[in-house]
Design an enzyme around this catalytic site. Structure first.
Site, PDB file in Angstrom:
ATOM      1  N   SER A  56      27.151  -2.775 103.691  1.00  0.00           N
ATOM      2  CA  SER A  56      28.414  -2.061 103.841  1.00  0.00           C
ATOM      3  C   SER A  56      28.196  -0.705 104.496  1.00  0.00           C
ATOM      4  O   SER A  56      27.074  -0.232 104.617  1.00  0.00           O
ATOM      5  CB  SER A  56      29.046  -1.846 102.468  1.00  0.00           C
ATOM      6  OG  SER A  56      28.267  -0.930 101.731  1.00  0.00           O
ATOM      7  N   LYS A  57      29.290  -0.123 104.904  1.00  0.00           N
ATOM      8  CA  LYS A  57      29.229   1.189 105.520  1.00  0.00           C
ATOM      9  C   LYS A  57      28.617   2.208 104.557  1.00  0.00           C
ATOM     10  O   LYS A  57      27.904   3.117 104.954  1.00  0.00           O
ATOM     11  CB  LYS A  57      30.644   1.608 105.906  1.00  0.00           C
ATOM     12  CG  LYS A  57      30.697   2.964 106.588  1.00  0.00           C
ATOM     13  CD  LYS A  57      32.058   3.225 107.147  1.00  0.00           C
ATOM     14  CE  LYS A  57      32.497   4.657 106.883  1.00  0.00           C
ATOM     15  NZ  LYS A  57      31.441   5.653 106.887  1.00  0.00           N
ATOM     16  N   ARG A  58      28.893   2.008 103.278  1.00  0.00           N
ATOM     17  CA  ARG A  58      28.355   2.876 102.255  1.00  0.00           C
ATOM     18  C   ARG A  58      26.825   2.919 102.266  1.00  0.00           C
ATOM     19  O   ARG A  58      26.212   3.973 102.142  1.00  0.00           O
ATOM     20  CB  ARG A  58      28.838   2.368 100.887  1.00  0.00           C
ATOM     21  CG  ARG A  58      29.078   3.441  99.884  1.00  0.00           C
ATOM     22  CD  ARG A  58      29.447   2.866  98.529  1.00  0.00           C
ATOM     23  NE  ARG A  58      28.805   3.660  97.492  1.00  0.00           N
ATOM     24  CZ  ARG A  58      29.096   4.917  97.226  1.00  0.00           C
ATOM     25  NH1 ARG A  58      30.029   5.525  97.924  1.00  0.00           N
ATOM     26  NH2 ARG A  58      28.460   5.573  96.276  1.00  0.00           N
ATOM     27  N   ASP A  93      25.627   4.837 105.300  1.00  0.00           N
ATOM     28  CA  ASP A  93      25.761   6.279 105.094  1.00  0.00           C
ATOM     29  C   ASP A  93      24.663   6.796 104.176  1.00  0.00           C
ATOM     30  O   ASP A  93      24.039   7.813 104.438  1.00  0.00           O
ATOM     31  CB  ASP A  93      27.128   6.603 104.487  1.00  0.00           C
ATOM     32  CG  ASP A  93      28.260   6.327 105.473  1.00  0.00           C
ATOM     33  OD1 ASP A  93      27.955   6.169 106.667  1.00  0.00           O
ATOM     34  OD2 ASP A  93      29.419   6.261 105.041  1.00  0.00           O
TER      35      ASP A  93
END
Length: 513
Positions: A265-267, A270
Site C-alpha cells: 500500500s501507499k502507506r 511512505d
RNA sequence: GGUCCGUUCGUCUAGGGGUUAGGACGUAUCCCUUUCACGGAUGAAACACGGGUUCGAUUCCCGUACGGACUACCA
C-alpha cells in the site's frame, strides 16, 4: 490460424496508478506484443462517486513514460469505441434486459437499509456468510417475490432499483486460469451480484463482460483480487450466450509489503521511503503529495525491467532486458503463482545498471539540466568529463550533481573526521611544495606531470606520498573519499587546484603528531 | 467465519522423484584502487510441518500450519 490476440488494461480513474496496476498493464502489453496482438486501454469509470480529476490523464502519461502506448484508448479511438465506460452507458441496459428476459437476472427494490437489516439478521442467526443469494432473495423485495403487477408499477413509477444476477443454487463453475490451472467454485458460495446500479450505471461485473466481448478481448490478464469473482464472469458469458468466445483468464499474483505481510500500500511506501506511483501525484482531495518513480530519478527502462521481474522471469540467468527484449522473452507460463514482496534495493540496482550503461553525452544532459536550475554555467565538454568519473557511483541522475558538486564548487569546509587525523605537519609540507611547483609550472597540467610533481613534492620532503594522500584529497575536495584524484585535478584545472590548496593551507589547523 | 489462491536462501527466483538445490539483490571477507565507488573472487544463507505413494521425496497426493485475496448499488 487463431484469431488475433487482443488484451486490455482497464483501470479506474480513482487516483494515481499504483505500481501493481502498472505491472498489470506491462504484462498485458508484453503478452499482446509477443503474440503480435493489440493492447487497449479502457477507462472503467462506472462509479461516479469515486471519480478523481486528473486520474485519467495520469494513467495516460504514466503509460507513455514507461513506453507502452495502447493501440486503442480514449485518446486513440479504434473500431470498438468509446473506450470510457461512462460514454458507453447506453449499451449496458440492453444486455441487462436480455438477462432479465431470459430469467438470468431480476429487479431488486431493496433499500440499503433493508440490505443492512438482512445482513444483520443473518449474522445474528449465525449464518456463516450473509449474502443476497438463492435462499435470501426469497425474502427480499424483488421481481422474484413481488407480484408482477407490483413490479411493473414500481418500475413505472421510477422507483430506484437494481438488476441482480440470478446465481443458480447448485452448480459447479469451472474456469481454466492460465496461471493457476482449473479453479472450481460452487455457485452456492456466490451471491446475486448487482449488474445494474440504481443510477443506471452497470457494475464492473456486467460492464467488463459486455465491453470485453464487444471489443473482441481474447485474454483477460488482471490482478488476483479478481479471482473470487471470476466465476460470476463465467456465468455472465454463459447467460449472454458468449461462452464459446469467452476470453482466457490469467490472474496475476499480488505485490506485497516489503516487511511482514499484506498487500503493498501507499502507506508502506511512505513508511519505507520509496515511491509507489510511477510519477508525482497530488491527491486533489487530501492535498497529499507523493513522489513518483520518475521524479525520484528512476529511468523508465530500469523501472519496467524491475517491474517485469516482480513475478516473472525468463527462465535463465539474464536480468537486464530492454522493452523489446522483454516482449521477445515474455510468456504467461513463466509468471509465478505466489505473491511478491516489494524490494526497493533491487529497483535501485536496476537503475544503477541502466545509468552506467548510458553514454557520457546522455548523462551530461541530466547534469546540465541540474546545473541550469542552479544557475551554474560551465565550459563545453566539462559535463561529460564530470559524468565520466561520477557515473560509477551514482544511483540516480541527480547524484551526478549531488555527489559531484565539489568538482565545480570549491569546498568551504573540510571533513572534520579526516582533518583531525590526516592534516599533519608532513601533509602541509608536501602540499606547500606541491603548490609552489604548480605555480611555476609552464606546461599545461596533464595527468603525467600532475602526478610527477606530486611525487617530487613528497620526495623532496622525504615523506611517503601515501601518508599524505588523504590530506591532499581533503584539501582539494573537502572530503575523505571520492573519485581518482588526478582525474579531479584535470577537471578543476591548475589555477583552481592552486587556489584550493592555498585555501586549505590557510584554513586548517595542523594536528600534533 | 466462509470461499478461493498461495508457501524454495532476508528478498526476487531457477529447478524438479535420485542435484554439492543454481542465479540475482542484499550481506560478510578478500583482491583491485595510495581513498571511496565500480569491477572481480570467495563465504554465510532456503525446499513451512505431518502423513502417505515410492527403492528413493524438496519435487506427486492428502492433511495441518501460516500467509494472502475476496466476501458493497467499488473497481
Amino acid at each position: 490460424m487463431t484469431k488475433e490476440v487482443r488484451v486490455r488494461f482497464a483501470p479506474s480513474p480513482t487516483g494515481a496508478l499504483h505500481i501493481g496496476g502498472v505491472r498489470t498493464a506491462l504484462y498485458n502489453y508484453l503478452f499482446a506484443k509477443k503474440q503480435g496482438g493489440q493492447f487497449l486501454l479502457r477507462i472503467e469509470d462506472t462509479d461516479q462517486t469515486r471519480f478523481v480529476p486528473g486520474a485519467e490523464e495520469y494513467i495516460k502519461e504514466a503509460l507513455e513514460w514507461i513506453g507502452i502506448v495502447p493501440d486503442e484508448s480514449p485518446w486513440k479511438e479504434g473500431p470498438h469505441g468509446p473506450y470510457r465506460q461512462s460514454e458507453r452507458k447506453p449499451l449496458y441496459m440492453d444486455y441487462a434486459m436480455d438477462l432479465v428476459e431470459k430469467g438470468f437476472a431480476y429487479y431488486a427494490f431493496d433499500t440499503s437499509e433493508e440490505l443492512d437489516a438482512m445482513r444483520e439478521r443473518l449474522t445474528a442467526a449465525r449464518v456463516v456468510s450473509p449474502q443476497y443469494n438463492s435462499i435470501t432473495r426469497t425474502q427480499m423485495k424483488n421481481s422474484l417475490t413481488l407480484p408482477e403487477d407490483e413490479v411493473k408499477e414500481r418500475l413505472a413509477s421510477g422507483e430506484p432499483h437494481v438488476i441482480r444476477l440470478k446465481v443458480p443454487r447448485k452448480e459447479e463453475i469451472r474456469l481454466n486460469d492460465m496461471i493457476r490451472g482449473w479453479v472450481m467454485v460452487h455457485s452456492n458460495t456466490l451471491d446475486d451480484k448487482v449488474l445494474m446500479k440504481s443510477d443506471g450505471m452497470p457494475t464492473y461485473h456486467l460492464a467488463n463482460i459486455v465491453d470485453d466481448h464487444l471489443m473482441g478481448i481474447t485474454h483477460v490478464i488482471r490482478g488476483e483480487e479478481w479471482l473470487p469473482s471470476a466465476p460470476i464472469h463465467v456465468l455472465l458469458y454463459r447467460y449472454l450466450g458468449w461462452e464459446d468466445t469467452m476470453p482466457e483468464f490469467a490472474h496475476l499474483p499480488l505485490l506485497l509489503k516489503p516487511d511482514g505481510n499484506g498487500k503493498l500500500s501507499k502507506r508502506d511506501a511512505d513508511k519505507n521511503g520509496f515511491p509507489i506511483f510511477p510519477m508525482n501525484w497530488k491527491d486533489p482531495r487530501t492535498e497529499d503529495f507523493s513522489q513518483g518513480f520518475k521524479d525520484a530519478g528512476y529511468l523508465p527502462d530500469a523501472f519496467i525491467n524491475f517491474l517485469a521481474f516482480l513475478g516473472w522471469n525468463p527462465g535463465d540467468n539474464r536480468e537486464i532486458f530492454s522493452l523489446p527484449e522483454l516482449i521477445q522473452a515474455f510468456s504467461v507460463e513463466r509468471i509465478g503463482k505466489s505473491g511478491t514482496k516489494f524490494d526497493i534495493n533491487k529497483a535501485k540496482w536496476f537503475n544503477e545498471q541502466y545509468l552506467k550503461a548510458k553514454s557520457n553525452e546522455e548523462l551530461a544532459a541530466y547534469l546540465n539540466a541540474d546545473l541550469k536550475s542552479e544557475g551554474i554555467t560551465i565550459e563545453e565538454g566539462k559535463a561529460e568529463q564530470i559524468v565520466a568519473i561520477m557515473k560509477e557511483r551514482a544511483t540516480f541522475p541527480s547524484d551526478l550533481w549531488k555527489e559531484g558538486r565539489f568538482l565545480l564548487i570549491a569546498p568551504d569546509q573540510f571533513d572534520e573526521k579526516v582533518s583531525s587525523k590526516k592534516w599533519t605537519a608532513d601533509a602541509v609540507k608536501v602540499l606547500t611544495t606541491y603548490k609552489a611547483k604548480l605555480e611555476s609550472l609552464d606546461a599545461i597540467l596533464e595527468p603525467v606531470n600532475a602526478k610527477a610533481l606530486l611525487e617530487e613534492a613528497a620526495a623532496e620532503n622525504e615523506i611517503k606520498l601515501g601518508k599524505v594522500m588523504p590530506a591532499v584529497r581533503l584539501a582539494v575536495t573537502g572530503a575523505g573519499a571520492g573519485p581518482d584524484l588526478i582525474s579531479i585535478f584535470m577537471i578543476i584545472g591548475k589555477d583552481e587546484l592552486i587556489k584550493r590548496i592555498d585555501f586549505a593551507l590557510n584554513t586548517l589547523e595542523v594536528i600534533e603528531s
